[in-house]
Design an enzyme around this catalytic site. Structure first.
Site, PDB file in Angstrom:
ATOM      1  N   CYS A 157       0.825  -1.219   0.000  1.00  0.00           N
ATOM      2  CA  CYS A 157       0.000   0.000   0.000  1.00  0.00           C
ATOM      3  C   CYS A 157       0.853   1.261   0.000  1.00  0.00           C
ATOM      4  O   CYS A 157       0.860   2.007  -0.974  1.00  0.00           O
ATOM      5  CB  CYS A 157      -0.923   0.007   1.218  1.00  0.00           C
ATOM      6  SG  CYS A 157      -2.288  -1.143   1.082  1.00  0.00           S
TER       7      CYS A 157
HETATM    8  N1  LIG Z   1      -4.259  -6.720   1.952  1.00  0.00           N
HETATM    9  C1  LIG Z   1      -4.434  -5.579   2.601  1.00  0.00           C
HETATM   10  O1  LIG Z   1      -4.142  -5.463   3.761  1.00  0.00           O
HETATM   11  C2  LIG Z   1      -4.991  -4.343   1.885  1.00  0.00           C
HETATM   12  C3  LIG Z   1      -5.285  -3.208   2.618  1.00  0.00           C
HETATM   13  C4  LIG Z   1      -5.807  -2.090   1.977  1.00  0.00           C
HETATM   14  C5  LIG Z   1      -5.985  -2.125   0.603  1.00  0.00           C
HETATM   15  N2  LIG Z   1      -5.664  -3.257  -0.095  1.00  0.00           N
HETATM   16  C6  LIG Z   1      -5.861  -3.233  -1.542  1.00  0.00           C
HETATM   17  O2  LIG Z   1      -6.635  -4.347  -1.919  1.00  0.00           O
HETATM   18  C7  LIG Z   1      -6.207  -4.855  -3.197  1.00  0.00           C
HETATM   19  C8  LIG Z   1      -5.859  -6.322  -3.101  1.00  0.00           C
HETATM   20  O3  LIG Z   1      -4.770  -6.470  -2.196  1.00  0.00           O
HETATM   21  P1  LIG Z   1      -4.412  -7.912  -1.587  1.00  0.00           P
HETATM   22  O4  LIG Z   1      -3.300  -7.724  -0.649  1.00  0.00           O
HETATM   23  O5  LIG Z   1      -5.627  -8.627  -1.097  1.00  0.00           O
HETATM   24  O6  LIG Z   1      -3.884  -8.611  -2.924  1.00  0.00           O
HETATM   25  P2  LIG Z   1      -3.527 -10.133  -3.226  1.00  0.00           P
HETATM   26  O7  LIG Z   1      -2.281 -10.137  -4.010  1.00  0.00           O
HETATM   27  O8  LIG Z   1      -3.550 -10.913  -1.944  1.00  0.00           O
HETATM   28  O9  LIG Z   1      -4.701 -10.624  -4.213  1.00  0.00           O
HETATM   29  C9  LIG Z   1      -6.073 -10.651  -3.867  1.00  0.00           C
HETATM   30  C10 LIG Z   1      -6.801 -11.749  -4.640  1.00  0.00           C
HETATM   31  O10 LIG Z   1      -6.953 -11.400  -6.009  1.00  0.00           O
HETATM   32  C11 LIG Z   1      -7.069 -12.626  -6.733  1.00  0.00           C
HETATM   33  N3  LIG Z   1      -6.867 -12.334  -8.157  1.00  0.00           N
HETATM   34  C12 LIG Z   1      -5.742 -11.944  -8.767  1.00  0.00           C
HETATM   35  N4  LIG Z   1      -5.980 -11.702 -10.070  1.00  0.00           N
HETATM   36  C13 LIG Z   1      -7.306 -11.934 -10.274  1.00  0.00           C
HETATM   37  C14 LIG Z   1      -8.150 -11.810 -11.399  1.00  0.00           C
HETATM   38  N5  LIG Z   1      -7.695 -11.394 -12.574  1.00  0.00           N
HETATM   39  N6  LIG Z   1      -9.453 -12.112 -11.233  1.00  0.00           N
HETATM   40  C15 LIG Z   1      -9.930 -12.491 -10.044  1.00  0.00           C
HETATM   41  N7  LIG Z   1      -9.170 -12.612  -8.942  1.00  0.00           N
HETATM   42  C16 LIG Z   1      -7.878 -12.344  -9.066  1.00  0.00           C
HETATM   43  C17 LIG Z   1      -5.987 -13.450  -6.099  1.00  0.00           C
HETATM   44  O11 LIG Z   1      -6.209 -14.837  -6.333  1.00  0.00           O
HETATM   45  C18 LIG Z   1      -6.145 -13.100  -4.621  1.00  0.00           C
HETATM   46  O12 LIG Z   1      -7.042 -14.003  -3.986  1.00  0.00           O
HETATM   47  C19 LIG Z   1      -5.047  -3.969  -3.627  1.00  0.00           C
HETATM   48  O13 LIG Z   1      -5.532  -2.945  -4.446  1.00  0.00           O
HETATM   49  C20 LIG Z   1      -4.563  -3.389  -2.302  1.00  0.00           C
HETATM   50  O14 LIG Z   1      -3.909  -2.156  -2.492  1.00  0.00           O
HETATM   51  C21 LIG Z   1      -5.195  -4.365   0.520  1.00  0.00           C
END
Ligand SMILES: NC(=O)c1ccc[n+]([C@@H]2O[C@H](COP(=O)([O-])OP(=O)(O)OC[C@H]3O[C@@H](n4cnc5c(N)ncnc54)[C@H](O)[C@@H]3O)[C@@H](O)[C@H]2O)c1
Length: 372
Positions: free
Chosen positions: A206
């Site tokens: 992030c």
């Molecule tokens: N993880 C956190 O703590 C957090 C906090 C705030 C914001 N975010 C935001 O949330 C978003 C996701 O972050 P994350 O850490 O969960 O990412 P991540 O890398 O863990 O991926 C999330 C999910 O997306 C799925 N995925 C990937 N490509 C895909 C596709 N084309 N179609 C469908 N599913 C697909 C993956 O299998 C995975 O389950 C980002 O934009 C991040 O900035 C995350």
């Protein structure tokens, strides 16, 4: 408006056929950077296309991935409307940022207010009705772009304030002052200050990434986001400073980085989690290896990880034994995991460079510790 309590909940990952069964679809796919610091929206686009291919009447689609203002309306909406369905009438579209803080036990997902911006007032109301079933509070805003900007503002706020304290860290070190003492003393003021701690640089997917999304978009408006760039630069400098400081304390012992055995404690980007994405530890290990140091690590939460760059390959966490600690020319604390007994480490280490104030309660062996 209330939501049907029998809404189906499915997690699609790569089972896009399940999208047909859903009333509500949350997109929370990665939003990383491409080379040259350009937003990589390919995951958002591909997930949206999968949804568009199966869009059914009255579905709510909520984008939660962090992204620049405009993504929901300029990228997601055209793909969904290319199906011939009309937003606000046939389907509903909103942006509601994921604001979770991994490892935070005080504020869980439910406790953190859900900011929601709908493409139309109906989209906003449907999304609010949905999220208010599970969240303590929903905060509707006027548009998806306002909600997108809210999330990036929060992350930029952290990035800038961490950069500020990192700059003070380097200056305090030059002036022979203890930044940790200064920050803790400043924190006693009951208003006007929020505490941020220094460290070896910022990590996670992030803080180092999201402000760059905004900086990129701002250029469309002929606007240069100076705070974002400066904060990124200073936070990067903090990682380099750790290496310089390590070289300096080894030098005092008539040793050099070249050939020194450095035991890194903690590679996750913050304490008590197992996530190494964008972790400053990876950059620092790379710098150390470029300087021909022999780097080993221990992280109770990260048994192994893949290092990229010149010294590409797997690194494996070693057992934290008295021999390993005593055998290292310096123990470099990069993540302050709570499960590590820092008193015990201090008793057996030859030298410690502590970038997280993890050794603040150490009583015996204080003389071996340098803090930055
Ligand atoms: N993880 C956190 O703590 C957090 C906090 C705030 C914001 N975010 C935001 O949330 C978003 C996701 O972050 P994350 O850490 O969960 O990412 P991540 O890398 O863990 O991926 C999330 C999910 O997306 C799925 N995925 C990937 N490509 C895909 C596709 N084309 N179609 C469908 N599913 C697909 C993956 O299998 C995975 O389950 C980002 O934009 C991040 O900035 C995350």
């Amino acid at each position: 408006m209330t939501c049907d309590p029998w809404l189906k909940m499915v997690i699609a990952h790569h089972r896009f056929d399940l999208l047909n069964e859903a009333d509500i679809i949350i997109i929370c796919v990665p939003t990383p950077l491409k080379s040259m610091n350009q937003p990589d929206l390919s995951y958002v686009v591909s997930a949206t296309r999968e949804i568009a291919g199966r869009l059914k009447t009255n579905q709510l689609i909520s984008l939660e991935s962090t992204t620049f203002p405009g993504t929901t309306q300029e990228v997601v909406l055209p793909i969904l409307e290319s199906t011939g369905h009309t937003v606000g009438k046939d389907f509903f579209l909103a942006f509601s940022p994921e604001r979770v803080d991994p490892g935070n036990k005080r504020y869980t997902t439910r406790d953190i207010s859900k900011v929601i911006g709908g493409v139309t007032p109906m989209c906003r109301d449907v999304a609010c009705a949905f999220y208010s079933q599970s969240m303590k509070q929903v905060v509707p805003v006027s548009s998806p772009a306002a909600a997108e900007m809210t999330k990036i503002f929060e992350n930029t706020y952290r990035s800038v304030n961490i950069a500020l304290v990192n700059e003070f860290m380097i200056l305090c070190d030059r002036m022979g002052l203890d930044i940790w003492e200064v920050v803790d003393a400043a924190a006693t003021k009951p208003f006007g200050i929020q505490t941020f701690y220094p460290g070896p640089g910022v990590g996670g997917h992030c803080i180092p990434v999201d402000p760059v999304y905004l900086a990129w978009k701002a250029k469309d408006y002929g606007f240069y986001t100076r705070f974002i760039d400066l904060a990124g630069e200073i936070n990067m400098q903090a990682s380099e400073y750790v290496v310089q400081k390590l070289a300096a304390i080894l030098n005092k012992q008539k040793k050099c980085l070249n050939g020194a055995r450095i035991l890194v404690l903690g590679v996750a980007y913050k304490k008590d989690i197992d996530d190494i994405r964008e972790s400053p530890a990876l950059r620092i290990i790379n710098f150390l290896q470029q300087n021909h140091a022999e780097v080993v690590y221990h992280d109770p939460n990260v048994p192994k990880f893949q290092l990229s760059g010149e010294h590409e390959g797997y690194m494996q966490s070693l057992n934290l034994t008295r021999e390993e600690i005593a055998g290292a020319d310096c123990v470099l604390i990069l993540t302050d995991h709570s499960s590590i007994d820092y008193q015990w480490v201090a008793e057996h280490a030859r030298l410690i460079l502590d970038t997280r104030n993890a050794t603040k309660n150490v009583r015996k062996g204080k003389d071996k510790i340098t803090k930055i």
